[in-house]
Scaffold this active site. Structure first.
Site, PDB file in Angstrom:
ATOM      1  N   HIS A 108       0.836  -1.190   0.000  1.00  0.00           N
ATOM      2  CA  HIS A 108       0.000   0.000   0.000  1.00  0.00           C
ATOM      3  C   HIS A 108       0.876   1.246   0.000  1.00  0.00           C
ATOM      4  CE1 HIS A 108      -3.125  -2.820   2.073  1.00  0.00           C
ATOM      5  NE2 HIS A 108      -2.852  -3.163   0.844  1.00  0.00           N
TER       6      HIS A 108
HETATM    7  C1  LIG Z   1       0.232  -9.140  -2.265  1.00  0.00           C
HETATM    8  C2  LIG Z   1      -0.711  -7.970  -2.374  1.00  0.00           C
HETATM    9  C3  LIG Z   1      -1.874  -7.946  -1.607  1.00  0.00           C
HETATM   10  C4  LIG Z   1      -2.762  -6.861  -1.708  1.00  0.00           C
HETATM   11  N1  LIG Z   1      -3.922  -6.897  -0.987  1.00  0.00           N
HETATM   12  C5  LIG Z   1      -4.781  -5.853  -1.057  1.00  0.00           C
HETATM   13  C6  LIG Z   1      -6.025  -5.866  -0.346  1.00  0.00           C
HETATM   14  O1  LIG Z   1      -6.398  -6.847   0.287  1.00  0.00           O
HETATM   15  N2  LIG Z   1      -6.817  -4.774  -0.415  1.00  0.00           N
HETATM   16  C7  LIG Z   1      -6.468  -3.675  -1.124  1.00  0.00           C
HETATM   17  O2  LIG Z   1      -7.224  -2.699  -1.104  1.00  0.00           O
HETATM   18  N3  LIG Z   1      -5.327  -3.653  -1.851  1.00  0.00           N
HETATM   19  C8  LIG Z   1      -4.474  -4.712  -1.837  1.00  0.00           C
HETATM   20  N4  LIG Z   1      -3.332  -4.691  -2.591  1.00  0.00           N
HETATM   21  C9  LIG Z   1      -3.049  -3.520  -3.429  1.00  0.00           C
HETATM   22  C10 LIG Z   1      -3.714  -3.615  -4.811  1.00  0.00           C
HETATM   23  O3  LIG Z   1      -3.219  -4.718  -5.506  1.00  0.00           O
HETATM   24  C11 LIG Z   1      -3.447  -2.322  -5.576  1.00  0.00           C
HETATM   25  O4  LIG Z   1      -3.973  -1.232  -4.828  1.00  0.00           O
HETATM   26  C12 LIG Z   1      -4.107  -2.282  -6.957  1.00  0.00           C
HETATM   27  O5  LIG Z   1      -3.797  -3.402  -7.721  1.00  0.00           O
HETATM   28  C13 LIG Z   1      -3.640  -1.011  -7.654  1.00  0.00           C
HETATM   29  O6  LIG Z   1      -4.230  -0.889  -8.932  1.00  0.00           O
HETATM   30  P1  LIG Z   1      -3.428  -0.106 -10.076  1.00  0.00           P
HETATM   31  O7  LIG Z   1      -4.244  -0.195 -11.284  1.00  0.00           O
HETATM   32  O8  LIG Z   1      -3.012   1.211  -9.552  1.00  0.00           O
HETATM   33  O9  LIG Z   1      -2.084  -0.966 -10.257  1.00  0.00           O
HETATM   34  P2  LIG Z   1      -1.947  -2.492 -10.659  1.00  0.00           P
HETATM   35  O10 LIG Z   1      -3.228  -3.215 -10.488  1.00  0.00           O
HETATM   36  O11 LIG Z   1      -0.787  -3.010  -9.939  1.00  0.00           O
HETATM   37  O12 LIG Z   1      -1.604  -2.436 -12.205  1.00  0.00           O
HETATM   38  C14 LIG Z   1      -0.475  -1.764 -12.722  1.00  0.00           C
HETATM   39  C15 LIG Z   1      -0.026  -2.470 -13.989  1.00  0.00           C
HETATM   40  O13 LIG Z   1       0.888  -1.644 -14.692  1.00  0.00           O
HETATM   41  C16 LIG Z   1       1.925  -2.432 -15.228  1.00  0.00           C
HETATM   42  N5  LIG Z   1       3.086  -1.553 -15.472  1.00  0.00           N
HETATM   43  C17 LIG Z   1       3.879  -0.954 -14.553  1.00  0.00           C
HETATM   44  N6  LIG Z   1       4.813  -0.203 -15.163  1.00  0.00           N
HETATM   45  C18 LIG Z   1       4.607  -0.311 -16.493  1.00  0.00           C
HETATM   46  C19 LIG Z   1       5.260   0.229 -17.640  1.00  0.00           C
HETATM   47  N7  LIG Z   1       6.297   1.055 -17.529  1.00  0.00           N
HETATM   48  N8  LIG Z   1       4.811  -0.115 -18.867  1.00  0.00           N
HETATM   49  C20 LIG Z   1       3.734  -0.955 -19.011  1.00  0.00           C
HETATM   50  N9  LIG Z   1       3.087  -1.501 -17.950  1.00  0.00           N
HETATM   51  C21 LIG Z   1       3.513  -1.178 -16.701  1.00  0.00           C
HETATM   52  C22 LIG Z   1       2.142  -3.497 -14.176  1.00  0.00           C
HETATM   53  O14 LIG Z   1       2.781  -4.638 -14.701  1.00  0.00           O
HETATM   54  C23 LIG Z   1       0.700  -3.772 -13.717  1.00  0.00           C
HETATM   55  O15 LIG Z   1       0.106  -4.802 -14.448  1.00  0.00           O
HETATM   56  C24 LIG Z   1      -2.443  -5.771  -2.544  1.00  0.00           C
HETATM   57  C25 LIG Z   1      -1.267  -5.800  -3.314  1.00  0.00           C
HETATM   58  C26 LIG Z   1      -0.413  -6.895  -3.251  1.00  0.00           C
HETATM   59  C27 LIG Z   1       0.807  -6.912  -4.100  1.00  0.00           C
END
Ligand SMILES: Cc1cc2nc3c(=O)[nH]c(=O)nc-3n(C[C@H](O)[C@H](O)[C@H](O)COP(=O)(O)OP(=O)(O)OC[C@H]3O[C@@H](n4cnc5c(N)ncnc54)[C@H](O)[C@@H]3O)c2cc1C
Ligand code: SF4
Length: 588
Positions: free
Chosen positions: A515
């Site tokens: 987080h």
């Molecule tokens: C083990 C774990 C447990 C979690 N448990 C919880 C929970 O219980 N509750 C909760 O609220 N949150 C939890 N989270 C957090 C949650 O996963 C994130 O808040 C959420 O996925 C964020 O969404 P996002 O779209 O911002 O990023 P993400 O879903 O992470 O997506 C970002 C994507 O961008 C891609 N990317 C990055 N850089 C580049 C680039 N330069 N070029 C192309 N692609 C790129 C990545 O590969 C990824 O696929 C957890 C996270 C982890 C790792």
């Protein structure tokens, strides 16, 4: 040589939670969308089949689904007097890599923030006065309110089929739910998950002490559910291989189980996987994004021109791409000026371990989000006046697994190896229970992200540098929350109790949560925020930045319900405001 591709309406960087939501909403509005994703394509049937999805060594210990440091890392130091060094093994937080992003391997604990969390500075100063806050604390209001976001929380939860019990529907407090939550427009889409013995015992103890326990809102579904996109999610089997793992049962809300099956059928959507965006390109004016440059898995470099660029690459990489692309003024902690990298924050968790003689818990019957919680000590739900700190967190019995390699809880005096250790593990495995707190982390002048002067990545770009440590306010809060939690745990009737409040200094090698927050925060004015209230860059109006990057500080909950709600809020603003009149959505 960089090859230039035909232009598209929208390019999305990263196909995780926010990328999938934005792609669905904008293709729905008729735009051509190209999503560029650093990691591989991932599907439930091919990538997480139950036959091998539950491999603790592969996924938990060897980090199979996550970013490899050799692919990309960052440097870390606790404070500016230290020399930052590269992180060579991800530990404290786990950057995702691949379609679905963190949504694949999250726990799915799906919390809304409190209404006061969105107006934090105004609220705390109003109640306690400016002097109550530490001088170097840089907390801010978000520029939006809970009420602005409520319909979008609702939309994300109904996409996911979240299982829970409402505590407040349209201002009426509901028995069995969280009485402190903001008013929601309707009940959760599915009822709460069934609770095993540990959470049941915790809830009984909490109730006897006058607290109001409620089931943790869960994206591990209690029953089958078909979401508004027509995608069906199955009921959770409580397998306990959830956090760090993909779900082979189609039971955990993720982009794969909620959006992608609908999105990939749209002819105006295209995903390019194993392609890493290395730069957001600007036109000559420097005030307009012209597209992105990315490198494919063969090392070829491509330019994808687009009218709209959406940064959905997870909190850390959103900031990294802004810094390396030269968008926005980098934060300078000495002057307290600049916005990119400012207000980095994290999460402050702690735990209380309890060892019993007369009670058997089956820890392997669990899900990523199972648990009973109380919210009496979160946010400003209690009077902070006598305590000398601000912030708080939820607490409860949320033990999410009993996996064989890592669940080896033993009382403190036990030797760390050998026959005595084995005996203690065998004795404690079924007879111990861990309760946890999930606390806030507010922002400070000296916690930030910038570019490292020494180290570079495989593209020759400067690595991003994290400067972060816990502050006294957060450590005091953690001690206080842990003490309150221990009182409830004591009431559960253990033989022995062990408190583990969070202590400094912050250690980047030990897992806590993923987080990470801030670095390009939203707000009311460009002097103190990188994004306006619609997550639109103040500097480059055809660039929107999603995710926890926008949080000015981190409240005492998990972030993703708010991340999802903000993605819907921004999508709504793009479709209903920006497309009608492209340009800044907030005039100052
Ligand atoms: C083990 C774990 C447990 C979690 N448990 C919880 C929970 O219980 N509750 C909760 O609220 N949150 C939890 N989270 C957090 C949650 O996963 C994130 O808040 C959420 O996925 C964020 O969404 P996002 O779209 O911002 O990023 P993400 O879903 O992470 O997506 C970002 C994507 O961008 C891609 N990317 C990055 N850089 C580049 C680039 N330069 N070029 C192309 N692609 C790129 C990545 O590969 C990824 O696929 C957890 C996270 C982890 C790792
Ligand atoms: S605990 Fe439930 S949601 Fe999580 S991986 Fe197992 S079956 Fe899927």
């Amino acid at each position: 040589m960089t090859r230039k591709l035909p232009a598209t309406d929208v390019v999305i960087v990263g196909l995780g939670w926010t990328g999938s939501i934005l792609a669905h909403e904008l293709t729905g509005a008729g735009l051509n969308v190209v999503a560029i994703e650093r990691g591989p394509w991932r599907d439930t049937a091919t990538d997480f089949p139950p036959a091998y999805a539950q491999d603790e060594l592969r996924y938990r210990i060897r980090h199979d689904l996550f970013l490899r440091p050799e692919q990309l890392t960052m440097t870390f130091r606790n404070n500016a007097s230290q020399t930052a060094l590269p992180i060579r093994s991800w530990g404290s937080f786990m950057p995702p890599n691949g379609v679905g992003g963190g949504g694949v391997h999250w726990n799915a604990e799906t919390w809304r923030f409190l209404p006061s969390d969105f107006e934090l500075r105004t609220h705390l100063v109003g109640r306690y006065g400016e002097k109550f806050l530490p001088e170097d604390m840089t907390i801010q209001d978000w520029g939006i309110t809970y009420d602005d976001l409520e319909p979008h929380y609702d939309k994300f939860e109904y996409l996911c089929g979240t299982s829970g019990k409402a505590g407040n529907i349209k201002g009426r407090i509901q028995a069995g739910g969280n009485p402190f939550e903001g008013a929601r427009s309707r009940e959760y889409p599915t009822p709460p998950q069934k609770q095993p013995y540990g959470p049941t015992l915790f809830a009984q103890a909490a109730q006897e002490m006058g607290y109001k326990p409620f089931p943790q809102p869960s994206g591990n579904l209690s029953q089958a559910y078909t979401n508004p996109l027509g995608v069906t999610i199955g009921p959770c089997t409580y397998c306990g291989f959830c956090e760090w793992f993909g779900c082979g049962n189609y039971s955990k809300a993720s982009p794969q189980t909620t959006i992608l099956p609908a999105l990939i059928r749209r002819p105006n959507f295209e995903a390019r996987t194993q392609c890493e965006v290395s730069k957001i390109n600007l036109d000559k004016s420097g005030k307009r994004a012209s597209g992105v440059t990315y490198v494919d898995s063969s090392g070829n470099e491509w330019e994808q021109p687009a009218d709209l660029v959406l940064l959905c690459a997870f909190q850390l990489f959103n900031v990294q791409l802004l810094l390396t692309s030269g968008i926005g003024k980098p934060y300078d902690p000495r002057a307290g000026e600049g916005v990119i990298g400012r207000n980095y924050s994290y999460q402050v968790t702690s735990s209380v371990g309890a060892f019993f003689d007369d009670k058997i818990f089956n820890p392997f019957i669990a899900s990523g989000s199972i648990g009973m919680c109380i919210d009496e000590f979160n946010g400003d739900n209690f009077d902070h006046g006598p305590h000398g700190f601000v912030g708080g967190g939820y607490m409860g019995a949320v033990q999410t697994n009993g996996r064989p390699i890592q669940t080896a809880r033993t009382p403190r005096a036990t030797p760390r190896w050998g026959a005595e250790w084995k005996k203690a593990v065998a004795k404690s495995y079924l007879r111990s229970y861990e309760t946890v707190t999930h606390g806030s982390c507010y922002s400070y002048r000296d916690a930030y992200l910038d570019l490292d002067p020494t180290y570079t990545d495989r593209f020759g770009r400067k690595l991003m540098r994290l400067t972060f440590d816990f502050h006294d306010n957060e450590l005091k809060m953690s001690t206080y929350l842990t003490d309150r939690l221990a009182e409830v745990a004591q009431k559960m009737g253990p033989r022995q109790l062990e408190k583990h409040p969070r202590r400094g200094p912050y250690d980047v090698t030990v897992y806590q949560t993923t987080h990470t927050c801030g670095g390009a925060i939203m707000g009311a004015e460009p002097k103190t925020s990188a994004l306006n209230r619609y997550l639109q860059s103040w500097d480059v109006p055809n660039l929107f930045v999603m995710g926890a990057t926008a949080f000015p500080q981190n409240p005492g909950y998990n972030p993703t319900d708010t991340v999802g709600a903000l993605a819907y809020w921004a999508a709504d603003a793009i479709v209903n405001r920006y497309l009608k009149s492209p340009g800044p959505l907030v005039q100052i």
